[in-house]
Design a protein around this motif. Structure first.
Motif, PDB file in Angstrom:
ATOM      1  N   ALA A  84       2.762  10.244 -13.645  1.00 56.68           N
ATOM      2  CA  ALA A  84       3.725   9.929 -12.596  1.00 56.68           C
ATOM      3  C   ALA A  84       3.164   8.890 -11.616  1.00 56.68           C
ATOM      4  N   VAL A  85       1.888   9.048 -11.271  1.00 54.86           N
ATOM      5  CA  VAL A  85       1.297   8.165 -10.265  1.00 54.86           C
ATOM      6  C   VAL A  85       1.245   6.720 -10.792  1.00 54.86           C
ATOM      7  N   VAL A  86       0.944   6.561 -12.063  1.00 57.41           N
ATOM      8  CA  VAL A  86       0.851   5.213 -12.642  1.00 57.41           C
ATOM      9  C   VAL A  86       2.241   4.574 -12.762  1.00 57.41           C
ATOM     10  N   VAL A  88      -5.247   3.471  -1.514  1.00 57.65           N
ATOM     11  CA  VAL A  88      -6.246   4.020  -0.595  1.00 57.65           C
ATOM     12  C   VAL A  88      -6.022   5.529  -0.567  1.00 57.65           C
ATOM     13  N   ARG A  89      -7.043   6.312  -0.920  1.00 54.44           N
ATOM     14  CA  ARG A  89      -6.849   7.766  -1.013  1.00 54.44           C
ATOM     15  C   ARG A  89      -8.205   8.455  -0.990  1.00 54.44           C
ATOM     16  N   GLY A  90      -8.190   9.772  -1.071  1.00 53.22           N
ATOM     17  CA  GLY A  90      -9.424  10.550  -0.984  1.00 53.22           C
ATOM     18  C   GLY A  90     -10.289  10.422  -2.223  1.00 53.22           C
ATOM     19  N   ASP A 131     -11.728  12.533  -3.863  1.00 58.13           N
ATOM     20  CA  ASP A 131     -11.561  13.573  -4.894  1.00 58.13           C
ATOM     21  C   ASP A 131     -10.801  13.008  -6.091  1.00 58.13           C
ATOM     22  N   LEU A 132     -10.166  11.848  -5.908  1.00 61.09           N
ATOM     23  CA  LEU A 132      -9.406  11.241  -7.012  1.00 61.09           C
ATOM     24  C   LEU A 132     -10.153  10.081  -7.682  1.00 61.09           C
ATOM     25  N   LEU A 133     -11.415   9.873  -7.243  1.00 59.20           N
ATOM     26  CA  LEU A 133     -12.218   8.790  -7.862  1.00 59.20           C
ATOM     27  C   LEU A 133     -12.236   8.937  -9.379  1.00 59.20           C
ATOM     28  N   ILE A 152       6.490  10.966  -1.656  1.00 54.52           N
ATOM     29  CA  ILE A 152       6.219  12.406  -1.651  1.00 54.52           C
ATOM     30  C   ILE A 152       6.033  12.868  -3.097  1.00 54.52           C
ATOM     31  N   GLU A 153       4.858  13.382  -3.400  1.00 57.85           N
ATOM     32  CA  GLU A 153       4.540  13.759  -4.776  1.00 57.85           C
ATOM     33  C   GLU A 153       4.858  15.244  -4.979  1.00 57.85           C
ATOM     34  N   ASP A 154       6.153  15.487  -5.170  1.00 55.32           N
ATOM     35  CA  ASP A 154       6.661  16.866  -5.223  1.00 55.32           C
ATOM     36  C   ASP A 154       7.051  17.280  -6.638  1.00 55.32           C
ATOM     37  N   GLY A 167       0.859  -1.178   0.000  1.00 59.21           N
ATOM     38  CA  GLY A 167       0.000   0.000   0.000  1.00 59.21           C
ATOM     39  C   GLY A 167       0.893   1.225   0.000  1.00 59.21           C
ATOM     40  N   ARG A 168       0.288   2.386  -0.157  1.00 58.84           N
ATOM     41  CA  ARG A 168       1.127   3.592  -0.108  1.00 58.84           C
ATOM     42  C   ARG A 168       0.316   4.799   0.315  1.00 58.84           C
ATOM     43  N   PHE A 169       1.057   5.767   0.866  1.00 55.69           N
ATOM     44  CA  PHE A 169       0.488   7.077   1.149  1.00 55.69           C
ATOM     45  C   PHE A 169       1.320   8.040   0.323  1.00 55.69           C
ATOM     46  N   ALA A 170       0.641   8.860  -0.494  1.00 49.97           N
ATOM     47  CA  ALA A 170       1.374   9.656  -1.487  1.00 49.97           C
ATOM     48  C   ALA A 170       0.995  11.131  -1.421  1.00 49.97           C
ATOM     49  N   PRO A 171       1.364  11.813  -0.330  1.00 54.81           N
ATOM     50  CA  PRO A 171       0.937  13.206  -0.185  1.00 54.81           C
ATOM     51  C   PRO A 171       1.702  14.159  -1.092  1.00 54.81           C
ATOM     52  N   SER A 172       1.033  15.247  -1.475  1.00 52.79           N
ATOM     53  CA  SER A 172       1.698  16.345  -2.175  1.00 52.79           C
ATOM     54  C   SER A 172       2.106  17.364  -1.107  1.00 52.79           C
ATOM     55  N   PRO A 173       3.366  17.751  -1.067  1.00 47.59           N
ATOM     56  CA  PRO A 173       3.815  18.661   0.010  1.00 47.59           C
ATOM     57  C   PRO A 173       3.472  20.117  -0.314  1.00 47.59           C
ATOM     58  N   ALA A 230       2.676  15.290 -15.707  1.00 47.44           N
ATOM     59  CA  ALA A 230       1.377  15.361 -15.046  1.00 47.44           C
ATOM     60  C   ALA A 230       1.250  14.273 -13.977  1.00 47.44           C
ATOM     61  N   TYR A 231       0.469  14.591 -12.966  1.00 41.28           N
ATOM     62  CA  TYR A 231       0.182  13.649 -11.879  1.00 41.28           C
ATOM     63  C   TYR A 231      -0.255  12.284 -12.421  1.00 41.28           C
ATOM     64  N   GLN A 232      -1.169  12.281 -13.417  1.00 41.48           N
ATOM     65  CA  GLN A 232      -1.736  11.010 -13.906  1.00 41.48           C
ATOM     66  C   GLN A 232      -0.641  10.063 -14.403  1.00 41.48           C
TER      67      GLN A 232
END
Ligand code: GLU
Length: 300
Positions: A180-182, A194-196, A198-200, A43-45, A7-13, A176-178
Motif C-alpha cells: 500500500a505504501v509503495v 521522512v519517517r521513523g 523503525d522503518l529503515l 491516514i494509513e487505516d 513530502g508526506r506524513f502517513a500515520p496509522s490511527p 500489506a503495508y509494504q
C-alpha cells in the motif's frame, strides 16, 4: 505523476498521538517546507484490527493545533483498496507474486534475519494441495539493494538473505503495508519520505517493489524513534503521555531539540515553525535509530 516535490506524513490511527508521532510529523513537515515541497497527509487505516475509533481525527486535530497545515485533501488508505487490488493482479500476472499456504510457525525454526525468520520460499514453485491459500507473497532477488539515507547514511540489504519473499496480501485479507505504501507514494507523487527509523529495514522491500512497478524511488530520511523508559517505542510504551495541544510551544521546543535544532527562546508557535523551516538542517539530526524520551525531556 507531477514533477512538483511532495513530502508526506502517513500515520496509522492506532492510538492517541504521542511525542514520537509529533516528531515524525514535524520532521516531514519541516523537510517539505524547507525544500519547497507540498506536504500531504495520508491516514494509513488499512489494518482494521489495530484501528482505534476517533484516532485519525485526533491526529488531524493535533497537526492543526501545532500549526502544521497540510496541502490538499487527506487521503485514507481504506478508500484505495481497488488500486491495491489492481496492482496485486498485475504483479501476479507478471509472475512476481504467488499464493502462499504457510504460517509463520512453518518456518520459525529456520534461518533468522534482522526482522525475524526468513521465509524460505516454500510455496514459490507451487502451493501443496493440502494447504489452503493464506497470503500472497512477492518474490525477492539475491542482490544488494542500497540507498543513501539523509540521516542514517548508505544502507544496504539483500532481501533474499535477510527477509525472503514477503507478504503483500495478508492471511486476514488486508493488503500489506509494504504494498500500500509503495502504491500510494507513487500515486501521490511523493519525492521525499521522512519517517521513523523503525522503518529503515522496510525501505529495501519498498524500493524492490518500486523497481518492479517502474515507479521512481523517493529520497529517504529516517529520524530516530522515541523510546519510553521500558525501551519500547512510545506508541507501544506504558509511559507515553498524551499530547497536550493547549501549549504547543513546549512540545515544539522539545521536538526541535530532539531533531538537533536550537531555536531562540520565547517564540510563539508560528514563529517557531517559521524559524525551523528557515534553519532546517537534516545534518543536525543525530545519526542514531532511537532516542529515549526521558533524555529528551531532561534536555531543557
Ligand atoms: N503508517 C506507518 C506508521 O505509522 C508509517 C508509514 C510510512 O511513513 O512509511 O508507522
Amino acid at each position: 505523476m507531477s514533477t512538483v516535490a511532495h513530502g508526506r506524513f502517513a500515520p496509522s490511527p492506532t492510538g492517541a498521538p504521542h511525542f514520537g508521532t509529533l516528531l515524525g510529523a514535524l520532521a516531514s513537515y519541516l523537510h517539505a517546507r524547507a525544500t519547497g515541497a507540498k506536504w500531504l497527509v495520508r491516514i494509513e487505516d488499512l489494518d482494521q484490527v489495530r484501528l482505534v475509533e476517533g484516532a485519525a481525527d485526533e491526529m488531524l486535530r493535533t497537526l492543526e493545533a501545532f500549526g502544521m497545515t497540510w496541502d490538499g485533501q487527506v487521503m485514507y488508505q481504506s478508500e484505495r483498496i481497488s488500486a491495491y487490488k489492481e496492482i496485486l493482479e498485475t504483479l501476479t500476472v507478471q509472475g512476481h507474486v504467488y499464493p502462499c499456504g504457510c504460517t509463520r510457525r512453518d518456518f520459525i525454526d529456520g534461518k533468522y534475519g534482522p526482522e525475524g525468520p526468513v521465509y524460505p520460499g516454500t510455496c514459490r514453485s507451487g502451493i501443496s494441495e493440502d494447504k489452503p491459500v493464506r497470503s500472497y507473497r512477492l518474490k525477492v532477488e539475491d542482490r544488494d539493494i542500497c540507498f543513501a539515507d539523509l540521516v542514517q547514511g548508505r544502507i544496504c540489504q539483500n532481501l533474499s538473505r535477510d527477509i525472503g519473499d514477503f507478504i503483500v496480501k495478508r492471511a486476514d485479507g488486508f493488503f500489506a503495508y509494504q504494498l500500500a505504501v509503495v502504491v500510494d507514494d507513487a500515486y501521490q507523487g511523493i519525492t521525499q519520505v521522512v519517517r521513523g527509523a523503525d522503518l529503515l529495514g522496510s525501505t529495501q522491500r519498498q524500493i524492490h517493489l518500486q523497481q518492479l512497478l517502474g515507479y521512481p524511488t523517493p529520497e529517504y530520511l529516517h529520524i530516530p524513534v522515541v523510546l519510553g523508559t521500558d525501551g519500547k517505542k512510545l506508541s507501544k510504551s506504558e509511559d507515553a503521555p498524551a499530547i497536550d495541544i493547549r501549549q504547543p510551544e513546549i512540545l515544539l521546543y522539545q521536538a526541535l531539540s530532539a531533531l538537533g535544532h536550537q531555536p531562540p527562546d520565547s517564540l510563539s508557535r508560528d514563529d517557531l515553525l517559521q524559524w525551523a523551516i528557515k534553519d532546517w538542517q537534516p545534518a543536525n539530526i543525530l545519526k542514531v535509530t532511537s532516542l529515549s524520551y526521558e533524555t529528551i525531556q531532561n534536555q531543557d
